[in-house]
Every structure is written in structure tokens, then in C-alpha cells.
Design a protein around this motif. Sequence first.
Motif, PDB file in Angstrom:
ATOM      1  N   ASN A 426       3.841  63.515  22.281  1.00 14.37           N
ATOM      2  CA  ASN A 426       4.484  62.396  22.046  1.00 14.37           C
ATOM      3  C   ASN A 426       5.613  62.046  22.594  1.00 14.37           C
ATOM      4  OD1 ASN A 426       2.276  61.702  19.984  1.00 14.37           O
ATOM      5  ND2 ASN A 426       3.281  62.802  18.386  1.00 14.37           N
ATOM      6  N   THR A 427       5.803  60.839  23.022  1.00 16.71           N
ATOM      7  CA  THR A 427       6.882  60.859  24.004  1.00 16.71           C
ATOM      8  C   THR A 427       7.700  59.260  23.495  1.00 16.71           C
ATOM      9  OG1 THR A 427       5.826  61.953  25.956  1.00 16.71           O
ATOM     10  CG2 THR A 427       7.775  60.407  26.081  1.00 16.71           C
ATOM     11  N   THR A 431      12.601  58.672  31.894  1.00 14.44           N
ATOM     12  CA  THR A 431      13.492  58.604  32.648  1.00 14.44           C
ATOM     13  C   THR A 431      13.177  58.678  34.136  1.00 14.44           C
ATOM     14  OG1 THR A 431      15.096  58.956  31.050  1.00 14.44           O
ATOM     15  CG2 THR A 431      16.077  59.022  33.101  1.00 14.44           C
ATOM     16  N   ILE A 432      13.427  57.801  34.941  1.00  9.67           N
ATOM     17  CA  ILE A 432      13.075  57.880  36.574  1.00  9.67           C
ATOM     18  C   ILE A 432      14.347  57.949  37.166  1.00  9.67           C
ATOM     19  CG2 ILE A 432      12.057  56.580  38.444  1.00  9.67           C
ATOM     20  CD1 ILE A 432      11.145  55.814  34.811  1.00  9.67           C
ATOM     21  N   GLY A 445      16.446  53.932  35.800  1.00 12.11           N
ATOM     22  CA  GLY A 445      16.116  53.313  34.674  1.00 12.11           C
ATOM     23  C   GLY A 445      14.924  54.160  34.032  1.00 12.11           C
ATOM     24  N   THR A 446      14.483  53.290  32.958  1.00  4.00           N
ATOM     25  CA  THR A 446      13.680  54.008  31.809  1.00  4.00           C
ATOM     26  C   THR A 446      12.523  53.327  31.613  1.00  4.00           C
ATOM     27  OG1 THR A 446      14.818  53.007  30.070  1.00  4.00           O
ATOM     28  CG2 THR A 446      15.662  55.272  30.536  1.00  4.00           C
ATOM     29  N   SER A 447      11.553  53.681  30.974  1.00  3.19           N
ATOM     30  CA  SER A 447      10.107  53.132  30.711  1.00  3.19           C
ATOM     31  C   SER A 447       9.624  53.817  29.480  1.00  3.19           C
ATOM     32  CB  SER A 447       9.311  53.239  31.838  1.00  3.19           C
ATOM     33  OG  SER A 447       8.040  52.921  31.667  1.00  3.19           O
ATOM     34  N   GLU A 448       8.926  52.964  28.744  1.00  2.00           N
ATOM     35  CA  GLU A 448       8.202  53.513  27.459  1.00  2.00           C
ATOM     36  C   GLU A 448       6.801  53.863  27.880  1.00  2.00           C
ATOM     37  OE1 GLU A 448       8.777  50.666  24.303  1.00  2.00           O
ATOM     38  OE2 GLU A 448      10.802  51.267  24.122  1.00  2.00           O
ATOM     39  N   THR A 449       6.326  53.494  29.062  1.00  5.30           N
ATOM     40  CA  THR A 449       4.765  53.727  29.543  1.00  5.30           C
ATOM     41  C   THR A 449       5.121  54.430  30.891  1.00  5.30           C
ATOM     42  OG1 THR A 449       5.109  51.625  30.793  1.00  5.30           O
ATOM     43  CG2 THR A 449       4.089  51.513  28.599  1.00  5.30           C
ATOM     44  N   THR A 469      11.689  62.528  34.082  1.00  7.74           N
ATOM     45  CA  THR A 469      11.860  63.297  32.733  1.00  7.74           C
ATOM     46  C   THR A 469      11.164  62.495  31.716  1.00  7.74           C
ATOM     47  OG1 THR A 469      13.989  62.951  32.462  1.00  7.74           O
ATOM     48  CG2 THR A 469      13.600  64.920  33.751  1.00  7.74           C
ATOM     49  N   TYR A 470      10.998  63.166  30.328  1.00  8.28           N
ATOM     50  CA  TYR A 470      10.765  62.169  29.382  1.00  8.28           C
ATOM     51  C   TYR A 470      11.442  63.035  28.088  1.00  8.28           C
ATOM     52  CZ  TYR A 470       6.958  65.640  28.833  1.00  8.28           C
ATOM     53  OH  TYR A 470       6.381  66.867  28.504  1.00  8.28           O
TER      54      TYR A 470
END
Length: 580
Positions: A426-427, A431-432, A445-449, A469-470
Motif C-alpha cells: 500500500n502506497t 516521488t520522482i 514531482g510526486t504522483s499518486e499513480t 521512491t515511494y
Amino acid sequence: MNIHSKALSKFIMPLGVVILMLFVFSNKISAQTASTPNGNFEVSEVVGCAPFYVEPNNLLGGGGSIQYNFENTLNPESCSANYQADPSSCMNGELQNINAHNYSIPGVYYLIQLNGNAPAGSIVSFVKITVIEAIEPTYNIFACANNEVSVVIDSDQDNYDSYRINFGDGSDKIVNKTPILTETPHTYAVAGDYDIEVVGLASGNTTNCSSITKSITTLDSSPTPVINSLEVLDASMVEINYESLDSRIIHTLMIESEDGSQTDLVTLDPSINATSYTYTNGLFDFINTVYSVKIESADRCNADAVPSETIYSVAAQSSATYVNSDIQIDFDFNSNANGLTQIQFYEKNSAQETFTTNAGTAQRLLSNCTLVENYYFKASFGTATSKSAVIIPDLSGTLSPPAIQNMVGELVNATFQIDFDQAIINTTTYTIYKKNPDDTFSPIGTSETPDFTDSNLRSGQLELCYTVTYEDDCGNISEMSPEFCFPLSIGTIRLPNAFTPNGDGENDTFTVGDGVFVNFRMQIFDRWGNLIFNSTNPSIGWDGNFNGTPASIGGYAYRISFQDAGNSTIQQTGTLVLIR
């Protein structure tokens, strides 16, 4: 009757010593109670407890010419060598025509008599009076085996010089004050309950001095202490519960590390810790070290102590790691095998596993880090139990989720879109990071997918490199993914001279070749110079339509411009033929 000379000398010498002692002692008493300098008067006692009644006895007569100053606190001899001629200079208080006084305030007084009938130079005489506070003696009674008791008086708590102990069986004893605790043993002929009274004495008398009585029940033998349970509260604290302690004897708690490097002794006070005691020592480590715990009970009169059964603490710790998509928690425990019957592992106060060894590991797999419960171990030593500290594994910021292992990317409309593996746990957020010209990485940037579009492409870039990373549900940051790099080549114009927009899937659009075209623009003109198509997207070509209507067959002109890797503007023009 013939008496041998040596025998006579043996009798006479001790008798002489006794007579001499009596003479010295009687003089001492006289010196204490008779006035200075010439014994004009005397008192029966010079030391007593408040209220202390003193009645001088005049030895010279004199009738009404005699006066007394009872409240004087000045020592005439220390005050002035001429106090006989001028007694007022060495007195405070008042001279009165009374011959008795009750001292209510503790202190040292110099009772002065002024007697005009006394010989010259001894008209003034005095005696030192000491008044002490009447307080209850402080003492403890300890029962010993074989109906023996020990009375221990804490003589530092009062000003008495001796004590009378009434043992409640018709016998008493006077004991003198000592610099340390005054300890007096006594053996009763018959077992039972007795009231023991201790009276404070001043100069051997009990004038108004206080007493206190305590009760004791004699003891046939010292009872065996029993420990019921032991619980580790934290690294430095344990709680010991035991059967009620007998207040008549001495109980010592003994705690020792398994290797013997740490030992501590604590005397338990049954009046405060009758059935339990919380032990704290910042130098001990009950989380990681096993300790033995026992209580020894001994009476005051005998050296041999009676020990309880020894119980051992349970040391327990936890560690956690990700195993695929689950969190594996290992609970390690350790205790001592002596007297051990079993150790049980508890989750939410319910026994889950039973071990018959003194050391081992219990495991739990959690699908989510929010599913943590309370855990502990409980060992059995005969009828006693020993509980480890409660373990609540901290999974926030302590775990390293596995890294993302795969990523793909493509150039889309002058942006670069990456897609990577979805995390197996579960994440909350990805973060890219993007590689800088100095080979360092910065978050972009960040992403929820598990995807991200990089729209910040710099001119002249020949390669794009990313890592990701996540963060899981409990705030743990994953390991950094491997570095994924994607080479970029500057686009090369590869244009056909004709195209057939007839919908057969071949040559249906007029487009440039593959590659990166920065600041791209393509324009199509008809034979009269009218603009019929305009695009800034190199992946979208002309489909042969103008305003939604198929354009006429024939010749057309094009103009294309973009920037190369060196940031130079490239322009190209030409003609093409539309065939249907």
C-alpha cells in the motif's frame, strides 16, 4: 579462723575498688545536684523533661532573705569572675521569693540562689538545670525465631541519655544511648502477644519523659517469602508481586544479571510495600538482559536467611522487515531455564504460541503496517509468572520498502512520459527524481499513480535519467530505485515527396521522422500561398484535409522549423504531391 594473706588481698582489693567507685559516683551525683561554689543549696534532679519541676533545698537556712532566679540562662562563672560582688551583672530573669519552679520550655538554665546568710564570697550560688523535650522514643521491634525479639532504638531522634524497656512479661531493662542504633535482644519464655514499652530517661530518671508502646507477636521460625509474579515495565523498571511480608522480620530483595556483572539489594519495608515493589535502576537493561529476582527473609537475631524461589525476567525485542508485500515481525525472547516450565507468546492479551525452551523467536506477518497490536511473552516458573515488557513495534520510519525495479519512457508532444511498476505494498505517494548535469538527482514531482509526465525538457538534452521512491501507509520511504536512462536523438527530417490520404493505413499522413524536435513548427500552403495546415506537434502530421474537407489533389508547399542539439534553428522548405 585462718585466712590466707593472698586470699585476703584478693578480697580487699576488689572491695576497695568498689568503695572507691561508690565514692567517686556519689561525689559526681553531689556535684550534679549541689550548688556552686559551696553547696548552699541542692536539687533532687538537674536534668529532666519539660515540664520539669524543680524545688531547691536550702542547706544554710536564711528564711526570707533567700531569693531564687529560676529563668536565668547566663553561666555566672563564665560571665564574670566578680559575680559574687555584683550578681546582677550575670543574671537575666528576675529574683523571686519563691522556692519552686516548673520549667516548660526545653533549654539550659542556671538556677541562682541569693542568700544573705551565706559566708562572705559565697552569697551567690547556682546549679545548672537542663530541660529536654519530652518526645516519644523512636524504635522498632523485630521478631526472631525461638520467641526472641530485638528492640532497636534510634537514639539520634531524641536527647535522652538512656531508656527503660519494659518487655511486657514482667521484666525490664535500662540501656544507655549509643552513637549508633541501640539494639537490645530479649527472649520470652512463652510464645504469645506482648506489649513492649520504651521510656526515655534523663540522667536515669523518667521525670515527665515520654514513652511509647508497641505490640509484637513472637515468632517460632522465619517464614519463607513467596514471589507471585514479575513484570518488566520498561528497560529500567520491573514490578515484583509477592505474598504479604511479615513486618516482624527483615526482607531483602536481590536482583542480579545473568552474568553476575550487575547486582543490587533492596530492603523491603512491609509497611509500605507489603505485597508489591516497583524497582527502578537506570543502569539495568531489562529489555535485553535476563535478571534473577528473589527475596530473602531473616530475623534480626540470626544470620541465616530464608530465600524465596528464584524467578527470572524475560528479555524480549522485535525487528521488522518487508517480505514481498507483507511485513514480517520477529519477536525474540530469552530467559533462564532453571525452574522454567513454559513461555507463551501473547497478542492482544491472548496466548498464541507456547515454547518449552528458554529462548526463541515468534513471527507475525502483517499485510499492512497499520495492523500492529500489543505483544508480550509470559514465562512460568512453578506457580510464579514472569512477563516481558509489552512490545508495540514501531513501523513508522523504521522499515525500507523494496525499490521499484522497472520503468519505461517515451517522448510525447515535447514532454517525456514515464511509467513504472506499481509498488507491491500500500502506497500513498511516489516521488520522482531527475538527473542533473552534475550527475546529482533532484526531486521533480510526486504522483499518486505509477506514472509521471516530465514537461521540463531542456534544449540540447541527449539523455533523460530518472529514479523513483515511494512512501507506504506508515510513513516509511522505500529504497531508491535503480537509475533508468533514456537516450534522446535530435530529430532528422525524413519527408516523402507524396502521400495518399485514402485511409488504407499507408502513407495516410504527411509527417516528419522520429526524434526530438524542440520548438517544432510545420506549415502547409496551397499553390496560391494560402495556409491550410499548421502544427507545433511533430507527431501529428497533415491528414490531407482542410477545414474538415478533403483537400484537392495536386501540389502543395511546406515549411518546417525546429532547434537542434546545439540550440540552432533548422528550417526546411519543399513541395509535396497529394494523391488520392
